[in-house]
Design a protein around this motif. Sequence first.
Motif, PDB file in Angstrom:
ATOM      1  N   LEU A  36       0.858  -1.181   0.000  1.00 23.27           N
ATOM      2  CA  LEU A  36       0.000   0.000   0.000  1.00 23.27           C
ATOM      3  C   LEU A  36       0.897   1.234   0.000  1.00 23.27           C
TER       4      LEU A  36
ATOM      5  N   GLN B 200      -2.323   5.150  -3.615  1.00 23.36           N
ATOM      6  CA  GLN B 200      -3.115   6.372  -3.604  1.00 23.36           C
ATOM      7  C   GLN B 200      -2.572   7.379  -4.618  1.00 23.36           C
TER       8      GLN B 200
ATOM      9  N   VAL C  96       3.317  -1.216   3.995  1.00 20.50           N
ATOM     10  CA  VAL C  96       2.757   0.131   3.864  1.00 20.50           C
ATOM     11  C   VAL C  96       3.901   1.130   3.719  1.00 20.50           C
TER      12      VAL C  96
ATOM     13  N   THR D 196       2.360   6.444   3.699  1.00 25.45           N
ATOM     14  CA  THR D 196       1.001   6.907   3.986  1.00 25.45           C
ATOM     15  C   THR D 196       0.747   6.788   5.473  1.00 25.45           C
TER      16      THR D 196
ATOM     17  N   LEU E  28      -2.156   6.457   6.721  1.00 24.32           N
ATOM     18  CA  LEU E  28      -3.355   5.626   6.882  1.00 24.32           C
ATOM     19  C   LEU E  28      -4.412   6.325   7.736  1.00 24.32           C
ATOM     20  N   LYS E  29      -4.710   7.559   7.358  1.00 24.90           N
ATOM     21  CA  LYS E  29      -5.719   8.334   8.093  1.00 24.90           C
ATOM     22  C   LYS E  29      -6.878   8.779   7.214  1.00 24.90           C
TER      23      LYS E  29
ATOM     24  N   THR F 247      -9.936   7.636   4.795  1.00 26.05           N
ATOM     25  CA  THR F 247     -10.760   6.504   4.378  1.00 26.05           C
ATOM     26  C   THR F 247     -11.089   6.622   2.893  1.00 26.05           C
TER      27      THR F 247
ATOM     28  N   SER G 225      -7.443   3.879   4.438  1.00 25.63           N
ATOM     29  CA  SER G 225      -6.921   3.621   5.785  1.00 25.63           C
ATOM     30  C   SER G 225      -7.446   2.332   6.388  1.00 25.63           C
ATOM     31  N   THR G 226      -8.554   1.826   5.873  1.00 25.97           N
ATOM     32  CA  THR G 226      -9.151   0.614   6.455  1.00 25.97           C
ATOM     33  C   THR G 226      -8.561  -0.666   5.881  1.00 25.97           C
TER      34      THR G 226
ATOM     35  N   ILE H 231       5.325  -1.120   8.265  1.00 23.46           N
ATOM     36  CA  ILE H 231       5.024   0.271   7.922  1.00 23.46           C
ATOM     37  C   ILE H 231       6.322   1.074   7.877  1.00 23.46           C
TER      38      ILE H 231
ATOM     39  N   THR I  56       1.100   6.157  12.431  1.00 26.60           N
ATOM     40  CA  THR I  56      -0.164   5.707  11.854  1.00 26.60           C
ATOM     41  C   THR I  56      -1.013   5.088  12.958  1.00 26.60           C
TER      42      THR I  56
ATOM     43  N   TYR J 231      -1.999   2.207  13.194  1.00 25.32           N
ATOM     44  CA  TYR J 231      -1.698   0.782  13.331  1.00 25.32           C
ATOM     45  C   TYR J 231      -0.364   0.510  14.022  1.00 25.32           C
TER      46      TYR J 231
END
Length: 257
Positions: free
Chosen positions: A22, A100, A198, A201, A203-204, A206, A209-210, A223, A229, A231
């Motif tokens: 990601l 993204q 990851v 990013t 990851l905030k 949506t 992020s999910t 990550i 993040t 996570y």
Amino acid sequence: MENGMLEKCTDIVRNSKNIVVLTGAGISTESGIKDFRSSTGIYSMAPEYILSIDYFFKNPKEFYQFAVENLYHPSAEPNSGHEVLAKWEKEGKVSYIITQNIDALHQKAGSKKVIEFHGTMKTATCLNCGTKYSTEEMANRLKNMKEFYMCDHCQTKNKRDRYIKPDVVLFGDAGKWFTMEGFNTVMQLIHEADCILVLGTSLKVTPFSTFPLYRREGVPLIIINKSDTPYDLDSSTFVIHESIGETLRNLNTNLNN
């Protein structure tokens, strides 16, 4: 960089055969492309409404002027992070990249299996007949034509129906992956992965992020990102707050030793 964490991540990558990656703006900033949400990012220059579908229809010329200047980077080159991912794909480690980013640098580096979740800035499409235009062509039309944003290949009663829209997902817009079928495809890829990587990013935002939530229990989440993040504290998460290109180079070197 903490050697212990790098060694743990090396072992995970070495033992993985189905890595889903990601990626966000952080991998592209190392190629000189500004991100969106940092203090110096694009959103510090203009509010989000400029990148909305409503603004595009109301002010197509101003929209294109902003988009070509800030979102289109034809001279940008992939960095070592992109190149390592392409190498790992060829070696059968990376199964898919879900990004993204709209800059197509993953493909430029040689990656084949790339899902551009937010679309691409390389092309634009007539909303009526589907004719494709390169962004280079649209930039030239912007300079030389009054109604450059209207398709030459079709006619409609309502001119707005044949506007040429960049193939990016705008606010208030829906791309091909923002469908039930698109989500299911992404969820399935993540569920089948034996490692989620990851890169760049926080990851905030949506729904992107999910995505890590859909990995199987115990599947490691690596990550590499400068900021925190949501996570980071999960038991199966391994975090490195360093340069993506440098970290992936080091991981690749360790794999070959």
